[in-house]
Structure formats: C-alpha cells, structure tokens
Design a protein around this motif. Structure first.
Motif, PDB file in Angstrom:
ATOM      1  N   SER A  50       2.169  14.999  -1.250  1.00  0.00           N
ATOM      2  CA  SER A  50       1.021  14.121  -1.437  1.00  0.00           C
ATOM      3  C   SER A  50       0.989  13.644  -2.882  1.00  0.00           C
ATOM      4  N   TYR A  51      -0.062  12.915  -3.225  1.00  0.00           N
ATOM      5  CA  TYR A  51      -0.249  12.441  -4.593  1.00  0.00           C
ATOM      6  C   TYR A  51      -1.716  12.573  -4.957  1.00  0.00           C
ATOM      7  N   ALA A  52      -1.968  12.563  -6.253  1.00  0.00           N
ATOM      8  CA  ALA A  52      -3.346  12.627  -6.745  1.00  0.00           C
ATOM      9  C   ALA A  52      -3.485  11.724  -7.957  1.00  0.00           C
ATOM     10  N   ASN A  53      -4.581  11.011  -8.004  1.00  0.00           N
ATOM     11  CA  ASN A  53      -4.909  10.132  -9.108  1.00  0.00           C
ATOM     12  C   ASN A  53      -6.381  10.353  -9.436  1.00  0.00           C
ATOM     13  N   TYR A  54      -6.819   9.951 -10.611  1.00  0.00           N
ATOM     14  CA  TYR A  54      -8.207  10.173 -11.016  1.00  0.00           C
ATOM     15  C   TYR A  54      -9.184   9.529 -10.048  1.00  0.00           C
TER      16      TYR A  54
ATOM     17  N   PHE B 235      -9.097   7.923 -20.191  1.00  0.00           N
ATOM     18  CA  PHE B 235      -9.329   6.633 -19.544  1.00  0.00           C
ATOM     19  C   PHE B 235      -8.481   5.577 -20.248  1.00  0.00           C
ATOM     20  N   GLY B 236      -7.551   5.030 -19.505  1.00  0.00           N
ATOM     21  CA  GLY B 236      -6.620   4.080 -20.081  1.00  0.00           C
ATOM     22  C   GLY B 236      -5.193   4.582 -20.026  1.00  0.00           C
ATOM     23  N   TYR B 237      -5.021   5.883 -19.730  1.00  0.00           N
ATOM     24  CA  TYR B 237      -3.651   6.400 -19.578  1.00  0.00           C
ATOM     25  C   TYR B 237      -3.577   7.451 -18.476  1.00  0.00           C
ATOM     26  N   PHE B 238      -4.128   8.628 -18.722  1.00  0.00           N
ATOM     27  CA  PHE B 238      -3.991   9.715 -17.747  1.00  0.00           C
ATOM     28  C   PHE B 238      -4.674   9.395 -16.422  1.00  0.00           C
ATOM     29  N   ASP B 239      -5.722   8.566 -16.471  1.00  0.00           N
ATOM     30  CA  ASP B 239      -6.390   8.206 -15.219  1.00  0.00           C
ATOM     31  C   ASP B 239      -5.595   7.180 -14.417  1.00  0.00           C
ATOM     32  N   ARG B 240      -4.536   6.625 -14.993  1.00  0.00           N
ATOM     33  CA  ARG B 240      -3.714   5.630 -14.305  1.00  0.00           C
ATOM     34  C   ARG B 240      -2.407   6.219 -13.765  1.00  0.00           C
ATOM     35  N   VAL B 241      -2.250   7.505 -13.910  1.00  0.00           N
ATOM     36  CA  VAL B 241      -1.022   8.161 -13.454  1.00  0.00           C
ATOM     37  C   VAL B 241      -1.200   8.650 -12.021  1.00  0.00           C
ATOM     38  N   TYR B 242      -0.195   8.413 -11.196  1.00  0.00           N
ATOM     39  CA  TYR B 242      -0.154   8.981  -9.849  1.00  0.00           C
ATOM     40  C   TYR B 242       0.741  10.218  -9.904  1.00  0.00           C
ATOM     41  N   TYR B 243       0.090  11.377  -9.836  1.00  0.00           N
ATOM     42  CA  TYR B 243       0.801  12.655  -9.914  1.00  0.00           C
ATOM     43  C   TYR B 243       1.286  13.028  -8.517  1.00  0.00           C
ATOM     44  N   THR B 244       2.574  13.229  -8.359  1.00  0.00           N
ATOM     45  CA  THR B 244       3.150  13.500  -7.046  1.00  0.00           C
ATOM     46  C   THR B 244       3.890  14.825  -7.053  1.00  0.00           C
TER      47      THR B 244
ATOM     48  N   ALA C 269      -3.101   0.170  -5.932  1.00  0.00           N
ATOM     49  CA  ALA C 269      -3.855   0.230  -7.188  1.00  0.00           C
ATOM     50  C   ALA C 269      -3.700  -1.074  -7.963  1.00  0.00           C
ATOM     51  N   ARG C 270      -2.514  -1.666  -7.926  1.00  0.00           N
ATOM     52  CA  ARG C 270      -2.301  -2.953  -8.595  1.00  0.00           C
ATOM     53  C   ARG C 270      -3.151  -4.054  -7.977  1.00  0.00           C
ATOM     54  N   LYS C 271      -3.310  -3.998  -6.647  1.00  0.00           N
ATOM     55  CA  LYS C 271      -4.130  -5.005  -5.981  1.00  0.00           C
ATOM     56  C   LYS C 271      -5.586  -4.906  -6.434  1.00  0.00           C
ATOM     57  N   ARG C 272      -6.040  -3.664  -6.649  1.00  0.00           N
ATOM     58  CA  ARG C 272      -7.423  -3.474  -7.087  1.00  0.00           C
ATOM     59  C   ARG C 272      -7.632  -3.967  -8.508  1.00  0.00           C
ATOM     60  N   ASP C 273      -6.626  -3.763  -9.365  1.00  0.00           N
ATOM     61  CA  ASP C 273      -6.726  -4.218 -10.757  1.00  0.00           C
ATOM     62  C   ASP C 273      -5.321  -4.483 -11.276  1.00  0.00           C
ATOM     63  N   SER C 274      -4.898  -5.735 -11.217  1.00  0.00           N
ATOM     64  CA  SER C 274      -3.540  -6.107 -11.625  1.00  0.00           C
ATOM     65  C   SER C 274      -3.376  -6.167 -13.137  1.00  0.00           C
TER      66      SER C 274
ATOM     67  N   PRO D 222       8.346   5.900  -0.415  1.00  0.00           N
ATOM     68  CA  PRO D 222       7.520   4.740  -0.021  1.00  0.00           C
ATOM     69  C   PRO D 222       6.023   5.019  -0.048  1.00  0.00           C
ATOM     70  N   THR D 223       5.613   6.262   0.252  1.00  0.00           N
ATOM     71  CA  THR D 223       4.188   6.617   0.203  1.00  0.00           C
ATOM     72  C   THR D 223       3.651   6.486  -1.212  1.00  0.00           C
ATOM     73  N   TYR D 224       4.419   6.960  -2.183  1.00  0.00           N
ATOM     74  CA  TYR D 224       3.999   6.889  -3.575  1.00  0.00           C
ATOM     75  C   TYR D 224       3.996   5.442  -4.079  1.00  0.00           C
ATOM     76  N   ILE D 225       5.016   4.695  -3.694  1.00  0.00           N
ATOM     77  CA  ILE D 225       5.098   3.293  -4.116  1.00  0.00           C
ATOM     78  C   ILE D 225       3.930   2.492  -3.541  1.00  0.00           C
ATOM     79  N   LYS D 226       3.614   2.715  -2.272  1.00  0.00           N
ATOM     80  CA  LYS D 226       2.516   1.989  -1.639  1.00  0.00           C
ATOM     81  C   LYS D 226       1.193   2.279  -2.337  1.00  0.00           C
ATOM     82  N   ALA D 227       0.962   3.543  -2.744  1.00  0.00           N
ATOM     83  CA  ALA D 227      -0.283   3.892  -3.430  1.00  0.00           C
ATOM     84  C   ALA D 227      -0.412   3.130  -4.743  1.00  0.00           C
ATOM     85  N   ILE D 228       0.683   3.024  -5.492  1.00  0.00           N
ATOM     86  CA  ILE D 228       0.647   2.299  -6.759  1.00  0.00           C
ATOM     87  C   ILE D 228       0.462   0.806  -6.519  1.00  0.00           C
ATOM     88  N   GLN D 229       1.091   0.272  -5.494  1.00  0.00           N
ATOM     89  CA  GLN D 229       0.920  -1.150  -5.171  1.00  0.00           C
ATOM     90  C   GLN D 229      -0.527  -1.458  -4.794  1.00  0.00           C
TER      91      GLN D 229
END
Length: 330
Positions: free
Chosen positions: A109-113, A55-64, A196-201, A187-194
């Motif tokens: 696809s992608y996967a995140n915690y 929590f604080g690193y691996f849970d913030r990675v978007y694995y694609t 996530a930023r909206k949820r917690d910048s 773009p799919t991967y970028i949108k997912a990260i964007q």
C-alpha cells in the motif's frame, strides 16, 4: 562514585527506586546493527532533508512499501501462571511454531499526508512471478558473435528484470521480481501520484521506495526505472537499512498488532459498547479480509502523526551519526 554525587550507594538506590520515574536495571531495547556504509548514507539523508518543511515537502511524498504477515508464527510468547523457579518445567514452556510458507500473505500500500491507499495483496502463486521456491537463475548473457552493444545491453536488462530474487530460509520480504513489481504493484503508486497531480498540478509529488532489488532503484535503464521515467515520477532516494525513515512502516506495526490481537482474543478485547466483529474462521481468505478491515480502521490522524515526525527523524540521523531512531509512534 563515577558521577561524583555525594552520598553512599544505598541512599542513591533508595532514592532512584522511590521516585516517580524509577531508575533500575531493565532489559535494553534492541536494534539491528547498521553497517558503516549505510550509517553514512543515513547521515547524508539527514543533512539533505532535516531543514525541509512538513508542508511543502514531506506532505507531498507518497510513502510506499510491501510487507507480509504469517499467522503461523506469532512473535510474542503467551504468559503463563507459575511459581518462581519453575520456568523450565514442561507445563510452563510454550511451543515455538515455525512459520509455514503457504500461510504467508504478501501485501502492499501507500500513505501520504492527505490520503491512505487501500491494502492490496499479491500472490506467491501468480504464474508470472518467481516466488518461493525459486529456480536457479539463468547465467548472465554474454556477447554473441557480431552482436551490437545495444542488443547486448537490452538482453542484460531483460535478464536483470526477470532474475529470481535471492531466497532466505525464513520468509522476510516481498521476494518479487522487478518485472512483476513493474507490472502489478508500481501502477498503483503511479496512479496515486497522477491523481494528486490532477488535484493540484502546481505542486511536485514524490514517490519513496526502499532499495529492494525489485524496485529498480539500484541502477538506471531497467524496466522499473523506465516505467517511472515514462510517467514523470519524481523519486526520493531512500538509504538502505532505514525502515525508520518510512512512515508506512509505523502503519504496518499498527496493523499487525491489531490483527494479532483480534486473532488471539476476538471480541473479548473490545470495550463495552463497541460493535462486535466477525471472528476469524481459520481460512486464509478471511484473514486477508481481516487485514483489510483493520487497515481501513487506521485513521488519518495516525498516518499524519507519523509523517509529521520526518523532519525530527532527519535531524536525529545527523545527531546520532546514522543510528536507527525510535519514538513512541514507531
């Protein structure tokens, strides 16, 4: 005795065979040979990440990742009822089918915690993608008379982005160009990260890709690299030959196993009380629907379980000297 254990050989054999966890001669588990250079990269990755928190690193990675499925080439041969010594008789030999390229389904696809992305497909027939069969690549641009360094560099970058990938006899990977990846998949991967930023910048979110040439991770200044830079995407360096360091690989294993069982056994594999499923009608379009259905059924608990192994896998890379690691999950 090698281990200097008292007792004769027969006594040891009898004890080993009668214990709860029996010891005996079994077929060894196989792993691909990892090149010496890549072992060193694995160890470096392990040292860099083994003490990082879940929590604080691996849970913030978007694995694609991109994967493929081909229904015409099941990996496991069927079991046959036969007498001892009749293995080579014609009625006991299963035919090995070659994979037919037109049945290859490419997906990503992608996967995140905290979330699992939808399963999407990209086609080998898209007009702006050079997939199998690929034409001969144009030669690398040479400097024209009185051409500036900037102009030559730009022409080289364009040549690299649209260069057809190397083709193997067996379809094993994505086989997409860098330009196609940047336009359709990234773009799919970028949108997912964007999102996530909206949820917690206040947090950093990371993108993990493997070193497929289409991802643009082997150099800087290419179209994929520029697109990630424009969107402030933080990337994690992923060593070569390391599917065991990408949790989404474990999800591909789940997906392909369940789809194969559904194709082979249909509703017969279900437990009493389970809802009946639509049998595969033999078409490629329906097969894509089945892949999406089985992907959607993978619960977040299974996703998180694989991501939670990442700290252990990094430590294991250091301990084993960069060898591939294997757990019960993947």
């Amino acid at each position: 005795m090698y281990w200097h254990v008292p007792g004769n050989v027969r006594t040891l054999q009898r004890n080993l065979k009668t214990r709860k966890k029996r010891a005996g001669m079994y077929v060894a588990s196989r792993r691909k040979i990892i090149r010496k250079k890549n072992k060193a990269l694995h160890v470096n990755f392990g040292w860099d990440n083994k003490d990082k928190p879940l929590f604080g690193y691996f849970d913030r990675v978007y694995y694609t990742d991109e994967a493929h499925y081909n229904v015409t080439g099941f990996k496991q041969a069927p079991r046959v009822l036969r007498e001892e010594g009749t293995r080579e008789e014609p009625q006991n030999i299963a035919q090995q089918h070659d994979q037919e390229p037109e049945w290859a389904i490419h997906m990503y696809s992608y996967a995140n915690y905290y979330e699992k992305g939808p399963l999407n497909f990209y086609s080998e027939n898209d007009k702006d993608n050079d997939l199998l069969p690929t034409p001969k690549a144009p030669s690398k641009p040479r400097r024209r008379k009185n051409e500036s360094d900037e102009s030559l560099q730009q022409r080289v970058l364009n040549w690299e982005a649209n260069k057809p990938p190397e083709v193997e006899l067996e379809i094993k990977g994505a086989h997409i160009t860098q330009a196609y990846y940047t336009k359709h998949l990234l773009p799919t991967y970028i949108k997912a990260i964007q999102e996530a930023r909206k949820r917690d910048s206040s947090l950093d979110w990371y993108l993990q890709e493997d070193n497929d040439p289409s991802h643009g991770t082997r150099s800087t200044g290419n179209v994929a690299w520029v697109e990630k830079l424009k969107n402030w995407i933080l990337t994690i360096e992923h060593p070569a030959q390391s599917p065991d360091l990408n949790p989404i690989e474990g999800l591909w294993n789940i997906l392909l196993q369940r789809v194969e069982q559904r194709i082979l056994h249909g509703n017969a594999r279900l437990k009493p009380g389970d809802e009946l499923e639509e049998e595969w009608d033999g078409s490629k379009q329906h097969l894509k629907k089945i892949l999406q259905q089985e992907w959607d059924k993978i619960p977040m608990e299974e996703v998180r379980a694989r991501i939670m192994e990442m700290p252990w896998r990094c430590r294991e890379m250091v301990r084993s000297g960069g060898l591939a690691c294997k757990s019960k999950l993947w």
